[in-house]
Write an enzyme that holds these catalytic residues in place. Structure first.
Site, short mmCIF file in Angstrom:
data_model
loop_
_atom_site.label_atom_id
_atom_site.label_comp_id
_atom_site.label_asym_id
_atom_site.label_seq_id
_atom_site.Cartn_x
_atom_site.Cartn_y
_atom_site.Cartn_z
N TYR A 126 19.67 -32.30 55.64
CA TYR A 126 21.05 -31.99 55.19
C TYR A 126 22.19 -32.78 55.54
O TYR A 126 22.62 -33.44 54.73
CB TYR A 126 21.39 -30.20 55.55
CG TYR A 126 20.32 -29.42 54.85
CD1 TYR A 126 19.80 -29.40 53.54
CD2 TYR A 126 19.53 -28.81 55.82
CE1 TYR A 126 18.79 -28.71 53.11
CE2 TYR A 126 18.51 -27.87 55.26
CZ TYR A 126 18.15 -27.83 54.06
OH TYR A 126 17.23 -27.15 53.67
N PRO A 141 21.19 -24.96 45.80
CA PRO A 141 20.47 -24.45 44.96
C PRO A 141 21.83 -23.62 43.91
O PRO A 141 22.57 -23.03 44.64
CB PRO A 141 19.48 -23.44 45.43
CG PRO A 141 19.38 -23.92 46.84
CD PRO A 141 20.61 -24.58 46.91
N HIS A 176 23.00 -25.78 51.33
CA HIS A 176 21.82 -25.34 51.94
C HIS A 176 21.90 -25.33 53.60
O HIS A 176 20.95 -24.76 54.10
CB HIS A 176 20.63 -26.29 51.24
CG HIS A 176 19.43 -25.62 50.90
ND1 HIS A 176 18.83 -24.75 52.01
CD2 HIS A 176 18.56 -25.76 49.82
CE1 HIS A 176 17.71 -24.32 51.67
NE2 HIS A 176 17.38 -25.07 50.19
N TYR A 212 5.47 -29.78 47.23
CA TYR A 212 5.99 -29.33 48.19
C TYR A 212 6.35 -27.88 47.92
O TYR A 212 6.87 -27.63 46.84
CB TYR A 212 7.35 -30.00 48.42
CG TYR A 212 8.31 -29.45 49.52
CD1 TYR A 212 8.66 -30.28 51.00
CD2 TYR A 212 9.12 -28.24 49.69
CE1 TYR A 212 9.34 -29.63 51.89
CE2 TYR A 212 9.80 -27.80 50.63
CZ TYR A 212 9.89 -28.23 51.90
OH TYR A 212 10.89 -28.11 52.79
N SER A 269 8.43 -20.08 54.98
CA SER A 269 9.30 -19.60 55.90
C SER A 269 8.99 -19.69 57.42
O SER A 269 7.81 -19.35 57.89
CB SER A 269 9.87 -18.38 55.63
OG SER A 269 10.52 -17.58 56.54
N THR A 287 12.26 -23.94 57.63
CA THR A 287 10.86 -23.78 56.88
C THR A 287 9.85 -25.08 57.26
O THR A 287 10.34 -25.83 57.99
CB THR A 287 11.37 -24.36 55.35
OG1 THR A 287 11.99 -25.65 55.44
CG2 THR A 287 12.24 -23.35 54.87
N SER A 330 9.32 -23.91 45.05
CA SER A 330 9.78 -22.84 46.09
C SER A 330 9.85 -21.45 45.45
O SER A 330 10.31 -21.37 44.25
CB SER A 330 11.27 -23.07 46.54
OG SER A 330 11.44 -22.25 47.64
N1 COA Z 1 -5.01 -9.40 46.80
C1 COA Z 1 -3.89 -8.39 46.22
N2 COA Z 1 -2.62 -8.68 46.66
C2 COA Z 1 -2.24 -9.88 47.24
C3 COA Z 1 -3.14 -10.69 47.63
C4 COA Z 1 -4.49 -10.48 47.42
N3 COA Z 1 -5.46 -11.40 47.69
N4 COA Z 1 -2.38 -11.59 48.44
C5 COA Z 1 -1.15 -11.34 48.43
N5 COA Z 1 -1.12 -10.19 47.60
C6 COA Z 1 0.10 -9.40 47.46
C7 COA Z 1 1.01 -9.30 48.61
O1 COA Z 1 0.84 -8.22 49.40
C8 COA Z 1 2.47 -9.15 47.85
O2 COA Z 1 2.72 -7.70 47.41
P1 COA Z 1 4.26 -7.19 47.13
O3 COA Z 1 4.30 -7.63 45.66
O4 COA Z 1 4.12 -5.67 47.17
O5 COA Z 1 5.21 -7.80 48.01
C9 COA Z 1 2.65 -10.05 46.78
O6 COA Z 1 1.03 -10.13 46.62
C10 COA Z 1 3.06 -11.55 47.08
O7 COA Z 1 2.22 -12.24 47.76
P2 COA Z 1 1.93 -13.74 47.73
O8 COA Z 1 1.93 -14.00 46.28
O9 COA Z 1 0.79 -14.15 48.51
O10 COA Z 1 3.15 -14.16 48.32
P3 COA Z 1 4.07 -14.10 49.73
O11 COA Z 1 5.01 -12.85 49.42
O12 COA Z 1 3.14 -14.04 50.96
O13 COA Z 1 4.89 -15.48 49.85
C11 COA Z 1 5.54 -17.40 50.51
C12 COA Z 1 4.34 -16.52 50.02
C13 COA Z 1 5.12 -18.82 50.98
C14 COA Z 1 6.48 -17.70 49.32
C15 COA Z 1 6.40 -16.70 51.85
O14 COA Z 1 5.39 -16.61 52.95
C16 COA Z 1 7.45 -17.91 52.19
O15 COA Z 1 7.40 -18.35 53.06
N6 COA Z 1 8.70 -17.47 51.64
C17 COA Z 1 9.67 -18.01 51.81
C18 COA Z 1 10.08 -19.20 51.10
C19 COA Z 1 11.67 -19.71 50.97
O16 COA Z 1 12.13 -20.07 52.27
N7 COA Z 1 11.96 -20.38 50.08
C20 COA Z 1 13.09 -20.64 49.93
C21 COA Z 1 13.41 -22.09 50.05
S1 COA Z 1 15.23 -22.63 49.43
#
Ligand code: COA
Length: 635
Positions: free
Chosen positions: A116, A129, A352, A461, A465, A474, A563
């Site tokens: 940044y 963003p 950001h 990419y 988190s 990240t 993202s």
């Molecule tokens: N079977 C059934 N359900 C599942 C599953 C499976 N195999 N795998 C995941 N799920 C469910 C989860 O329990 C979750 O349920 P919810 O809707 O009740 O919350 C949902 O599906 C979402 O899970 P998933 O799609 O695997 O994603 P996640 O929520 O684990 O997120 C990331 C993944 C990478 C986005 C997250 O870990 C992360 O790091 N987020 C931050 C990103 C960030 O900082 N972005 C901003 C940049 S500016």
């Protein structure tokens, strides 16, 4: 650690993903809990330094789908040399481990600097963003002011939880997350420098600010939002004050000073020095920087069809539409700017450096929920002072800087194609029914869409988190893997059976989820490689050959920069591509639909945000169809 009471009150722990309450965030205590934040932070683990050999092996694996065979052979040799016993890699690794032992987080300070503060492209489009909310229920000035007043009250409500240290802790699975970013987003601002910028946070000063900044028609006002007894102004009081501001700024400012913040950082850094030579200007700039946040009361944008509405709203949030529209009605260095348009278009833009999207979205979710609360009957109000207009003395030199900034932002606004696409066939529900991670499913759809357009895979990419660790930011999930490449190549191949394709899809989705788990637990490769490189610079060593290699440059040329930013509100975040021939893709998977915001640069003939959005739609639909036609896939 946080007290047991905070965990039980929050009650948000679950198997994966960042857990949030489903309704208005409620404080865990009615009164201030001094020291609670620090106690929680101290209980978090430190970010680990992954083993060197593990990163080297995973780096080679990550290159496989994106570089040619001979390039890979060359890189393998460089990596062997780098990691050999007694080699430079080992030395740097030891240095990193030492740093990890002496700092709260070996990475975060470097990361903020490299990603940044030293990055010199405009923050607009290239870094900050935007966030588009669904259109609000007003279309005239009184409606705009009423909504804005409630929005301010909602932010102040959230701020009370930050000030009192009563904000519920968030969890990923069973693991508590670092809450530091919440403490960095209010009362803070980026300051342009000549070579590198900085960020100030006035929330931590002995005299934290009591005001916000309101921009209307390119004119800035300091609005005190607390009464002398420390209580926050009510929405009714704020309404009165906002009306005064609008009455005092009926015409668009011909020299909208905020437009300077849209500039390339070196140019803005120089213009900033000129600007603050004048005492009045310096005081006005300081008031903006100190403000709790900025509220931009925007003029209406050109009317567009309902099909294009959200895409235009995204452009308004991302860059303001150019100098003739709302780009000058901003201070883009401000960490948090809420934008309320005259026609019901609302959203935000954030700088950001201090935070990622999820804490911003959590705050916005709370604010949106707050604005939905029924209005209370207006109480009798004492007279409030007129909000203070911030004056600027515009010298010919500053005027020239403003004109140049207008020219640059107009060009930049023209150069970005942004498309908000609501995928309405299904949402998280379908991948979940097939026992697949929705995020991994969407990422594989992006891989398929890209492959269908370009017939190869690209470095991709996705942000992961690191907030499981103290001061974590990240790392990168590399969505293009050997498994994803095998899946996308097979998908449209008529010689392959559906069963085989479905197996390849399942493999690719699982590989992505495995990479995600590895990344969120601090074992991904990208920040480690960056750390090793930074360590070489720190030790005044020449940069090792592995970082000067063409394959490393390819690995960092993210044609897909993506993202996931989930939210309760039906909104979507948007950002620009990170390379000239790339795409920025942000998505919000809701239960039964997915909001996508896709961006590209118009100067690149190869790319088109609209085309990629369509291709993603096709990929998602086709992936579901394959699962439906392959009954065994449904477990
Ligand atoms: N079977 C059934 N359900 C599942 C599953 C499976 N195999 N795998 C995941 N799920 C469910 C989860 O329990 C979750 O349920 P919810 O809707 O009740 O919350 C949902 O599906 C979402 O899970 P998933 O799609 O695997 O994603 P996640 O929520 O684990 O997120 C990331 C993944 C990478 C986005 C997250 O870990 C992360 O790091 N987020 C931050 C990103 C960030 O900082 N972005 C901003 C940049 S500016």
């Amino acid at each position: 650690m946080w007290g047991i009471c905070s965990r039980t009150l929050v009650g948000m722990a679950k198997t994966c993903g960042i857990a949030r309450p489903k309704h208005l965030v409620k404080p865990v205590s009615a009164t201030r809990v001094a020291g609670r934040y620090l106690t929680h932070q101290r209980g978090l683990p430190c970010l680990p330094v992954p083993p060197l050999q593990q990163t080297c092996e995973r780096y080679i694996a990550a290159l496989e789908p994106i570089v040619e065979t001979d390039e890979l052979t060359h890189t393998k040799k460089l990596v062997e040399e780098f990691q050999k016993a007694g080699g430079v890699g080992e030395r740097l690794q030891k240095g990193l481990e030492k740093r990890a032992g002496n700092t709260e987080n070996w990475l975060s300070e470097w990361w903020v600097k490299v990603a940044y503060l030293e990055y010199r492209m405009p923050v607009v489009v290239h870094s900050s963003p935007g966030l588009v909310l669904p259109p609000m229920n007003f279309s005239d000035k009184p409606g705009q002011i009423r909504f804005a007043a409630k929005l301010i009250a909602g932010v102040l409500d959230f701020k009370t939880m930050i000030d009192n240290e009563t904000l519920p802790v968030e969890y990923m699975g069973q693991k508590p997350l670092c809450m530091n970013q919440y403490y960095e987003v209010l009362s803070s601002c980026r300051i342009p420098g000549l070579k590198m910028d900085s960020v100030v946070n006035h929330a931590k000063s002995s005299h934290p600010p009591n005001h916000i900044i309101v921009v209307h028609n390119g004119q800035f006002f300091q609005l005190d939002v607390y009464n002398s007894d420390g209580t926050a102004l009510t929405a009714e009081q704020l309404c009165v004050q906002l009306n005064k501001i609008c009455d005092a700024s009926p015409e668009m400012n011909a020299e909208p000073i905020g437009i300077l913040t849209t500039e390339h950082r070196d140019r803005w850094g120089r213009a900033y020095q000129t600007l603050i030579k004048d005492k009045t200007n310096k005081d006005s700039v300081s008031a903006i920087q100190r403000g709790i946040f900025t509220l931009c009361l925007d003029g209406a944008m050109p009317h567009v069809s309902s099909e294009l509405y959200r895409s235009c709203a995204a452009a308004q949030m991302l860059h303001g539409g150019g100098s003739q529209w709302n780009s000058g009605n901003r201070w883009f260095d401000k960490t948090l700017q809420f934008i309320v348009g005259a026609d019901g278009t609302c959203g935000a833009n954030y700088e950001h450096a201090p935070a990622e999207g999820p804490p911003i979205v959590a705050l916005i979710d709370h604010v949106v929920e707050y604005t939905r609360k029924p209005e209370t009957a207006p109480a009798s109000m004492g007279a409030l002072p007129m909000p203070h207009k911030l004056h600027f003395n515009i010298t010919p030199e500053i005027k020239k800087d403003i004109e140049e900034a207008k020219h640059s932002i107009n060009k930049l606004a023209q150069e970005v194609e942004i498309r908000v696409h609501v995928f309405s066939h299904f949402g998280k529900n379908v991948p979940k029914a097939y026992k697949m991670s929705p995020d991994a499913f969407i990422q594989m759809a992006l891989q398929l869409a890209f492959y269908r357009m370009y017939k190869h895979s690209c470095a991709t990419y996705e942000s992961a988190s690191l907030r499981m660790y103290r001061l974590g930011r990240t790392d990168t999930i590399r969505s293009a893997s050997s498994a994803s490449a095998a899946f996308v190549k097979a998908f449209d191949d008529p010689s392959r059976q559906n069963k085989e394709k479905a197996d390849l899809m399942e493999n690719a989705v699982k590989a992505h989820r495995a990479y995600t788990n590895m990344a969120v637990s601090g074992q991904a490769i990208d920040r480690h490689l960056l750390g090793l490189k930074m360590q070489a610079l720190e030790e005044n060593l020449s940069v090792p050959a592995v970082f000067k290699d063409a394959a490393y440059a390819k690995a960092l040329h993210y044609r897909l920069s993506t993202s996931q930013v989930p939210s309760k509100t039906d909104c979507v975040m948007c950002f620009g591509p990170v390379v000239p021939n790339g795409y920025g893709v942000c998505y919000n998977p809701m239960n039964d639909h997915i909001n996508f915001a896709v961006s590209s640069f118009t100067a690149c003939e190869e790319t088109s945000a609209g085309r990629l959005a369509q291709a993603v739609e096709g990929a998602l639909v086709d992936m579901r169809a394959l699962l439906e036609q392959t009954p065994k896939a449904k477990l």
